[in-house]
Enzyme design. Structure first.
Site, PDB file in Angstrom:
ATOM      1  N   TYR A  82       1.550  12.202  -3.185  1.00  0.00           N
ATOM      2  CA  TYR A  82       0.234  11.926  -3.764  1.00  0.00           C
ATOM      3  C   TYR A  82      -0.459  13.203  -4.224  1.00  0.00           C
ATOM      4  O   TYR A  82      -1.291  13.168  -5.130  1.00  0.00           O
ATOM      5  CB  TYR A  82      -0.664  11.212  -2.744  1.00  0.00           C
ATOM      6  CG  TYR A  82      -0.562   9.710  -2.788  1.00  0.00           C
ATOM      7  CD1 TYR A  82       0.648   9.071  -2.525  1.00  0.00           C
ATOM      8  CD2 TYR A  82      -1.669   8.930  -3.082  1.00  0.00           C
ATOM      9  CE1 TYR A  82       0.743   7.703  -2.557  1.00  0.00           C
ATOM     10  CE2 TYR A  82      -1.588   7.551  -3.109  1.00  0.00           C
ATOM     11  CZ  TYR A  82      -0.385   6.938  -2.852  1.00  0.00           C
ATOM     12  OH  TYR A  82      -0.308   5.577  -2.886  1.00  0.00           O
ATOM     13  N   LYS A  86      13.209   8.600   4.637  1.00  0.00           N
ATOM     14  CA  LYS A  86      14.535   8.440   4.040  1.00  0.00           C
ATOM     15  C   LYS A  86      15.308   9.727   4.339  1.00  0.00           C
ATOM     16  O   LYS A  86      15.610  10.517   3.432  1.00  0.00           O
ATOM     17  CB  LYS A  86      14.415   8.210   2.530  1.00  0.00           C
ATOM     18  CG  LYS A  86      13.957   6.811   2.145  1.00  0.00           C
ATOM     19  CD  LYS A  86      15.054   5.755   2.248  1.00  0.00           C
ATOM     20  CE  LYS A  86      16.057   5.886   1.134  1.00  0.00           C
ATOM     21  NZ  LYS A  86      17.144   4.855   1.255  1.00  0.00           N
ATOM     22  N   ASP A 143      13.696   1.808   3.501  1.00  0.00           N
ATOM     23  CA  ASP A 143      14.174   0.544   2.903  1.00  0.00           C
ATOM     24  C   ASP A 143      14.526  -0.471   3.981  1.00  0.00           C
ATOM     25  O   ASP A 143      14.171  -1.652   3.893  1.00  0.00           O
ATOM     26  CB  ASP A 143      15.367   0.795   1.959  1.00  0.00           C
ATOM     27  CG  ASP A 143      16.504   1.581   2.610  1.00  0.00           C
ATOM     28  OD1 ASP A 143      16.281   2.214   3.670  1.00  0.00           O
ATOM     29  OD2 ASP A 143      17.623   1.556   2.063  1.00  0.00           O
ATOM     30  N   ASP A 198       1.171  -2.614   2.270  1.00  0.00           N
ATOM     31  CA  ASP A 198       0.956  -3.810   1.437  1.00  0.00           C
ATOM     32  C   ASP A 198       1.877  -4.932   1.899  1.00  0.00           C
ATOM     33  O   ASP A 198       1.468  -6.085   2.024  1.00  0.00           O
ATOM     34  CB  ASP A 198       1.245  -3.509  -0.050  1.00  0.00           C
ATOM     35  CG  ASP A 198      -0.027  -3.223  -0.846  1.00  0.00           C
ATOM     36  OD1 ASP A 198      -0.995  -2.730  -0.238  1.00  0.00           O
ATOM     37  OD2 ASP A 198      -0.048  -3.494  -2.056  1.00  0.00           O
ATOM     38  N   ASP A 252       1.933   3.479   1.805  1.00  0.00           N
ATOM     39  CA  ASP A 252       1.264   2.678   0.773  1.00  0.00           C
ATOM     40  C   ASP A 252       2.041   1.377   0.557  1.00  0.00           C
ATOM     41  O   ASP A 252       1.487   0.282   0.576  1.00  0.00           O
ATOM     42  CB  ASP A 252       1.175   3.495  -0.517  1.00  0.00           C
ATOM     43  CG  ASP A 252       0.446   2.753  -1.626  1.00  0.00           C
ATOM     44  OD1 ASP A 252      -0.600   2.135  -1.335  1.00  0.00           O
ATOM     45  OD2 ASP A 252       0.914   2.791  -2.769  1.00  0.00           O
TER      46      ASP A 252
HETATM   47  C1  IPM Z   1      -4.371   2.136  -1.109  1.00  0.00           C
HETATM   48  C2  IPM Z   1      -4.445   2.092  -2.614  1.00  0.00           C
HETATM   49  C3  IPM Z   1      -4.661   3.516  -3.118  1.00  0.00           C
HETATM   50  C4  IPM Z   1      -3.443   4.321  -2.731  1.00  0.00           C
HETATM   51  C5  IPM Z   1      -4.961   3.628  -4.604  1.00  0.00           C
HETATM   52  C6  IPM Z   1      -6.194   2.822  -4.984  1.00  0.00           C
HETATM   53  C7  IPM Z   1      -5.116   5.055  -5.041  1.00  0.00           C
HETATM   54  O1  IPM Z   1      -3.311   1.502  -3.135  1.00  0.00           O
HETATM   55  O2  IPM Z   1      -5.347   2.569  -0.477  1.00  0.00           O
HETATM   56  O3  IPM Z   1      -3.336   1.741  -0.571  1.00  0.00           O
HETATM   57  O4  IPM Z   1      -2.410   4.273  -3.424  1.00  0.00           O
HETATM   58  O5  IPM Z   1      -3.520   4.997  -1.712  1.00  0.00           O
HETATM   59 MG    MG Z   2      -1.988   0.711  -1.686  1.00  0.00          MG
END
Ligand code: IPM
Ligand code: MG
Length: 370
Positions: free
Chosen positions: A143, A194, A227, A255, A251
């Protein structure tokens, strides 16, 4: 009554302001009950700040974030600002807050509340009672790594590149947060990278292993490739207690993990800095969901993740565990009574909008605190 606590509220874009409004009502409710008094200030971030001030976040806002006892963040971004170029992304607001306040440990829980066990796309038997904590490193890795950019090669084609980098201390400090959390939970930590492909991944594994031997030998540590971790999260998510991983893998995996619970609209998160001499940490709290521009302004959004982020703030930043638990209980009870926003609808439940959900939680708080 406790001394005033400085709270910076940053609603942002899309559904951010409408779900934040429901938190403001809870803060007012607490004020009225003289449980605590907050010094609340509110500011613009993301697209809202771009429109009003020409930048995703101003220096002044970053400065007030540094002065605040805690920050409650909404969400940023939307199609309106998609074409402004890489340096004008609304996302820069949250990335700058994390980086400039050195908020390196992003705690992302994935828990399945009993009333919502059927909201998951996975079988109820697989997710019932799920309680995972993902600790995502949030100020390093690809990042922020240098070099990054797009260059033109001698043969005329272009090459885009980013850099994954981690130092010993960056890995140790986030792993330490994760080991400590594991101790308060089921004492199990899975470190994810990884190491089979990336130098920085192998290094991550070595640093975590050494720290484990030095300071946390009592915690059960295992290592997993990212993975495989994605696959295991879907196959048998309850095998996990705490997961620690890099910015980018965290990240993705957070999700994935959040969707095991049925709705992104349910999950809060905390991003913590290092403790100072008094043990106090800088901290920002935000829902895991984004700004959901498709439903913004329609009163459809689920306010629970934002409300639960506020509960997390009370617990971690203000030591108000009882008040946090009260709010969490109110949320669970309202869900158990069968009210649902659209994102967590199930047969036999009643669909309500943002305002009614917020109102119901206030009424439940009245009952619980009576
Ligand atoms: C998160 C989001 C952020 C990230 C974006 C909005 C920059 O996806 O907080 O997970 O990738 O960290
Ligand atoms: Mg995110």
């Amino acid at each position: 009554m406790a001394a005033n606590k400085k709270l910076l509220v940053l609603p942002g874009d899309g559904i951010g302001p409408e779900v934040m409004w429901e938190v403001r009502r809870i803060i007012d409710w607490m004020d009225r009950r003289r449980m605590v008094s907050f010094d609340v200030s509110e500011d613009l971030v993301g697209g809202a700040a771009i429109d009003a001030r020409g930048v995703p976040i101003t220096e002044e806002t970053l400065e007030s974030a540094k002065q605040a006892d805690a920050i409650l963040f909404g969400s940023v971004g939307g199609p309106k600002w998609d074409k402004l170029g890489f340096d004008m992304r609304p996302e820069i607001a949250i990335l700058s807050l994390r980086k400039q306040l050195d908020l390196f440990a992003n705690l992302r829980p994935a828990t399945v509340l009993d009333p919502l066990v059927d909201a998951s796309t996975l079988k109820a038997d697989v997710v019932r009672g799920l309680d995972i904590m993902i600790v995502r490193e949030s100020t390093g890795g690809i990042y922020f790594g240098e070099p990054r950019g797009v260059e033109t090669l001698p043969d005329g084609q272009q090459r885009g590149f980013d850099t994954e980098t981690y130092t010993t201390s960056e890995i140790e400090r986030v792993a330490r947060v994760a080991f400590e959390l594991a101790r308060q939970r089921q004492n199990r930590l899975t470190s994810v990278e990884k190491a089979n492909v990336m130098q920085s991944g192998l290094f991550w594994r070595q640093v975590v292993t050494a720290l484990h031997q030095r300071e946390f030998a009592d915690v059960e540590l295992s290592h997993m490739y990212a993975d495989n971790c994605a696959m295991q999260l879907v196959r048998n998510p309850r095998q996990f207690d705490v997961i620690v991983t890099s910015n980018i893998f965290g990240d993705l995996l957070s999700d994935l993990a959040s969707m095991l619970t049925g709705s992104l609209g349910m999950l809060p998160s905390a991003t913590l800095g290092a403790p100072d001499a008094t043990g106090r940490r800088r901290a920002l709290y935000e829902p895991i969901h984004g700004s959901a521009p498709d439903i913004a302004g329609k009163g459809l959004a689920n306010p629970l993740a934002q409300i639960l982020s506020f509960a997390m703030l009370l617990r971690y930043s203000f030591g108000m565990a009882e008040d946090a638990a009260l709010i969490e209980r109110a949320c669970t009870n309202v869900l158990a009574s069968g009210l649902r926003t659209a994102d967590i609808m199930a047969t036999g439940t009643a669909r309500v909008g943002t305002g009614v959900m917020g109102e119901s939680i206030l009424r439940e708080l009245d009952k619980l605190a009576a």
